[in-house]
Design an enzyme around this catalytic site. Sequence first.
Site, PDB file in Angstrom:
ATOM      1  N   CYS A 260      54.294 -22.197  26.146  1.00 21.87           N
ATOM      2  CA  CYS A 260      53.328 -21.102  25.996  1.00 21.87           C
ATOM      3  C   CYS A 260      53.712 -20.102  24.918  1.00 21.87           C
ATOM      4  O   CYS A 260      52.889 -19.264  24.545  1.00 21.87           O
ATOM      5  CB  CYS A 260      53.169 -20.376  27.328  1.00 21.87           C
ATOM      6  N   HIS A 339      65.834 -18.145  22.052  1.00 18.42           N
ATOM      7  CA  HIS A 339      65.856 -19.505  22.618  1.00 18.42           C
ATOM      8  C   HIS A 339      67.121 -19.662  23.450  1.00 18.42           C
ATOM      9  O   HIS A 339      68.232 -19.515  22.949  1.00 18.42           O
ATOM     10  CB  HIS A 339      65.845 -20.542  21.496  1.00 18.42           C
ATOM     11  N   HIS A 434      49.796  -0.552  22.277  1.00 15.98           N
ATOM     12  CA  HIS A 434      49.120  -1.606  23.033  1.00 15.98           C
ATOM     13  C   HIS A 434      50.102  -2.730  23.359  1.00 15.98           C
ATOM     14  O   HIS A 434      50.977  -3.056  22.539  1.00 15.98           O
ATOM     15  CB  HIS A 434      47.928  -2.155  22.251  1.00 15.98           C
ATOM     16  N   HIS A 438      52.127 -12.144  27.855  1.00 12.16           N
ATOM     17  CA  HIS A 438      51.598 -13.469  28.196  1.00 12.16           C
ATOM     18  C   HIS A 438      51.148 -13.511  29.645  1.00 12.16           C
ATOM     19  O   HIS A 438      51.921 -13.241  30.567  1.00 12.16           O
ATOM     20  CB  HIS A 438      52.666 -14.532  27.940  1.00 12.16           C
ATOM     21  N   HIS A 467      42.672 -12.730  34.960  1.00 10.15           N
ATOM     22  CA  HIS A 467      41.569 -12.792  35.918  1.00 10.15           C
ATOM     23  C   HIS A 467      40.363 -13.532  35.343  1.00 10.15           C
ATOM     24  O   HIS A 467      39.767 -14.371  36.013  1.00 10.15           O
ATOM     25  CB  HIS A 467      41.165 -11.371  36.322  1.00 10.15           C
ATOM     26  N   ASN A 471      45.465 -18.673  32.801  1.00 10.06           N
ATOM     27  CA  ASN A 471      46.576 -18.856  31.861  1.00 10.06           C
ATOM     28  C   ASN A 471      46.136 -19.882  30.814  1.00 10.06           C
ATOM     29  O   ASN A 471      46.116 -21.077  31.080  1.00 10.06           O
ATOM     30  CB  ASN A 471      47.817 -19.334  32.620  1.00 10.06           C
TER      31      ASN A 471
END
Length: 537
Positions: A260, A339, A434, A438, A467, A471
């Site tokens: 993702c 990572h 802002h 994720h 919502h 995802n």
Amino acid sequence: MAKSERDLLSTEIVNRGIESSGPNAGSLTFSVRVRRRLPDFLQSVNLKYVKLGYHYLINHAIYLATIPVLLLVFSAEVGSLSREELWEKLWEDTRHDLASVLGFFGVFVFTLSVYFMSRPRSVYLVDFACYRPPDDLKVTREQFIEVAGKWSKSDEASLDFQRRIMKSSGIGDETYIPKVVMSAEENCMTMKHGRLEASMVMFGALDELFEKTKVRPKDVGILVVNCSIFNPTPSLSAMIINHYKMRGNIISYNLGGMGCSAGVIGVDLARDMLQANPNNYAVVVSTEMVGYNWYAGRDPSMMIPNCFFRMGCSAILMSNRRRDYHRAKYRLQLIVRTHTGADDRSFRSVYQEEDEQGFRGLKVSKNIMEIGGDALKTNITTLGPLVLPFSEQLFFFATLVWRHLFSGSADKSRSSSLASTKPYIPDYKLAFEHFCMHAASKTVLDELQKNLELSEKNMEASRMTLHRFGNTSSSSIWYELAYLEAKERVKRGDRVWQIAFGSGFKCNSVVLQAMRRIKKPARNPWLDCVDRYPVAL
């Protein structure tokens, strides 16, 4: 168990019921599930995690030390002369030593030219598009359970597990899944259905992007596509080039298996390519194939992706052309990538494999929250010194050094007292206006809000995206930015922090700065429903 160890655990009452037989028949029964929560950043920030960020500051310390001194000396010298004396001195020196003045001027112009030619070009985000599937692909939570029942062959244990997941997921009743998954009449994990879904979402997002920006596909010089699970031959990038008949010398990349957070990796790659190829456009496409990744077995740890992942795709147009300065929405400021794949637990935290019945799927580790928290902690504490105000950095660094120096003190009582106090955690709200976190799940967003001390307003875009769209994997941070634009909250100079994490385990951040006030776009996936949001989850 030590108190510090208990603080990392959370409890949940599950499997409520009534004893049907035995000496306790008729009495209430329940089970308590104990799991590890996301690490508390307030207690676990380590000095080594800020090393990279402060290394960057130390590399530039010579400028911070010498420039004020030079300005002070120059001001003292000029301040001792009146305006008439200053002009007279300059005229006399120029008239008697013209060669030196011309030489100095030539060196100055040459140095200035080298500086501007060698520094990295500004990279702009001209615009972006997020695909919204047709309404006939919408699925409510109840409909999803019905679909899951078709695939699980009426296995009540599997259905109960997925009902509990959906109830606490934060996902609403208007997300999208492929039609082939809804029907459950044929195998949806095929190359044919994968290509059909890929064509729908990618071409839908790109059509909108090219329409909004008035850029022809043949003008694009760099193409980066990321999709973690579905990687056919020819590649997804080749599908796009073929569909839009792009030019033959286009630089194309296809990123697979990166989870993702791959959307940020794609932006980072496009930025590097734009630095090496001036006056160019780059397009980054981020997506995931829900149908091809559907799990048809009964392993609970592999059912979780079915419950959360939904259809979606984003397409971003980036440019290093100076002529795009006035029409670009954002300037790309900073990317920080982390990572943790060297650790075996991190590497296997999200792992694609077959279950005992041979069904392929993604297995999610029970330690995913802890592993993700460690990666996130490393990423944000490296990012902090690069974006936070100096005062916040100073307080943060001072408390870390203080705890580090006194942690080995011989005075055990004082040492334990120091260890029990929480270090100063920087206020990231001072660095960003802002936040686009994720939208993995409600639990993850809750922990992020708690540990970063963010407000409900800061988390609104992430929660509402989860919502409304679920995802959507690597494209979710762009649906969140689209939400902020639809609400007309982005103003000139505002900084946006997008952060994503995924398999490997990776955590990546990107910082954007708004070039102008963003008005409500004519094309946006939120336009027909944004007035209903925010809603309580």
